[in-house]
Scaffold this active site. Structure first.
Site, mmCIF file in Angstrom:
data_model
loop_
_atom_site.group_PDB
_atom_site.id
_atom_site.type_symbol
_atom_site.label_atom_id
_atom_site.label_comp_id
_atom_site.label_asym_id
_atom_site.label_seq_id
_atom_site.Cartn_x
_atom_site.Cartn_y
_atom_site.Cartn_z
ATOM 1 N N GLU A 99 77.558 25.428 23.840
ATOM 2 C CA GLU A 99 76.677 26.596 23.963
ATOM 3 C C GLU A 99 76.899 27.290 25.305
ATOM 4 O O GLU A 99 77.621 26.790 26.174
ATOM 5 C CB GLU A 99 75.214 26.148 23.795
ATOM 6 C CG GLU A 99 74.989 25.552 22.407
ATOM 7 C CD GLU A 99 73.539 25.258 22.087
ATOM 8 O OE1 GLU A 99 72.688 25.247 23.001
ATOM 9 O OE2 GLU A 99 73.252 25.038 20.884
ATOM 10 N N SER A 148 74.809 32.902 27.693
ATOM 11 C CA SER A 148 74.932 34.102 26.870
ATOM 12 C C SER A 148 75.098 33.594 25.434
ATOM 13 O O SER A 148 76.213 33.267 24.995
ATOM 14 C CB SER A 148 76.142 34.926 27.346
ATOM 15 O OG SER A 148 76.310 36.050 26.524
ATOM 16 N N TYR A 149 73.974 33.441 24.732
ATOM 17 C CA TYR A 149 73.905 32.635 23.501
ATOM 18 C C TYR A 149 75.025 32.898 22.484
ATOM 19 O O TYR A 149 75.524 31.992 21.848
ATOM 20 C CB TYR A 149 72.566 32.849 22.791
ATOM 21 C CG TYR A 149 71.342 32.376 23.550
ATOM 22 C CD1 TYR A 149 71.443 31.606 24.704
ATOM 23 C CD2 TYR A 149 70.071 32.714 23.091
ATOM 24 C CE1 TYR A 149 70.310 31.189 25.389
ATOM 25 C CE2 TYR A 149 68.934 32.293 23.775
ATOM 26 C CZ TYR A 149 69.063 31.533 24.921
ATOM 27 O OH TYR A 149 67.937 31.127 25.584
ATOM 28 N N GLU A 197 82.830 22.607 14.423
ATOM 29 C CA GLU A 197 83.941 22.689 13.455
ATOM 30 C C GLU A 197 85.074 23.553 13.997
ATOM 31 O O GLU A 197 86.249 23.196 13.898
ATOM 32 C CB GLU A 197 83.458 23.303 12.129
ATOM 33 C CG GLU A 197 82.401 22.496 11.409
ATOM 34 C CD GLU A 197 80.984 22.886 11.801
ATOM 35 O OE1 GLU A 197 80.734 23.193 12.997
ATOM 36 O OE2 GLU A 197 80.122 22.853 10.919
HETATM 37 N N1 THU Z 1 76.361 24.579 14.998
HETATM 38 C C1 THU Z 1 77.550 23.928 14.812
HETATM 39 O O1 THU Z 1 78.124 23.349 15.744
HETATM 40 N N2 THU Z 1 78.103 23.975 13.564
HETATM 41 C C2 THU Z 1 77.568 24.643 12.495
HETATM 42 O O2 THU Z 1 78.213 24.762 11.465
HETATM 43 C C3 THU Z 1 76.216 25.190 12.594
HETATM 44 C C4 THU Z 1 75.671 25.317 13.973
HETATM 45 C C5 THU Z 1 75.776 24.541 16.345
HETATM 46 C C6 THU Z 1 75.864 25.847 17.071
HETATM 47 C C7 THU Z 1 74.688 25.763 18.016
HETATM 48 O O3 THU Z 1 75.121 25.128 19.221
HETATM 49 C C8 THU Z 1 73.698 24.863 17.312
HETATM 50 O O4 THU Z 1 74.406 24.231 16.261
HETATM 51 C C9 THU Z 1 72.499 25.599 16.741
HETATM 52 O O5 THU Z 1 72.890 26.683 15.979
#
Ligand code: THU
Length: 129
Positions: free
Chosen positions: A46, A49-50, A57
């Site tokens: 993360e 800056s979201y 994946e």
């Molecule tokens: N996230 C993933 O890593 N894979 C996904 O397929 C769905 C979401 C992560 C992104 C973010 O850091 C957190 O889950 C919440 O959305």
């Protein structure tokens, strides 16, 4: 001999601790078995800056392609949420670029629940050029 699903899950589960998710606190790790028999791992990363966040994946697929492998055969996605989570839309498109029929294994490290599916089931009509 191909790596079994449990082994692929456990490689991703071991990487969960590397997830960088101080904002959502949702930790995700993915491990990809390439057609070369190697396993590539990625975690969600993360950012303050979201919108710059990268999912686990896509992190794992980037590792795979950077190593010269282009066919993800199986992908395990592990989270610490109670229920397994499927890849988001962006990740589905990203995986489909390299294998629209990849096997997908979803697992919750907290409840132990596992769901097995295929990308073609989750994402039947990918955009292709
Ligand atoms: N996230 C993933 O890593 N894979 C996904 O397929 C769905 C979401 C992560 C992104 C973010 O850091 C957190 O889950 C919440 O959305």
């Amino acid at each position: 001999m191909t790596l079994n699903d449990e082994a692929l899950i456990s490689i991703a589960a071991n990487a969960l601790k590397n997830s960088y998710a101080p904002y959502s606190r949702i930790h995700v790790a993915a491990s990809v078995l390439g057609s070369n028999g190697k396993v590539y791992t990625g975690v969600n990363v993360e950012n303050a800056s979201y919108g710059l966040t990268i999912c686990a994946e896509r992190s794992a697929i980037v590792q795979m392609v950077s190593d010269g492998e282009r066919k993800p055969v199986k992908i395990a996605v592990v989270t610490d949420l109670e229920n397994p989570i499927p890849p988001c839309g962006a990740c589905r498109q990203f995986i489909a670029e390299f294998n629209p029929d990849a096997e997908i294994i979803l697992h919750s490290a907290s409840s132990g629940k596992t769901v097995k599916t295929r990308l073609s089931e989750l994402f039947p009509n990918p955009f292709k050029l």
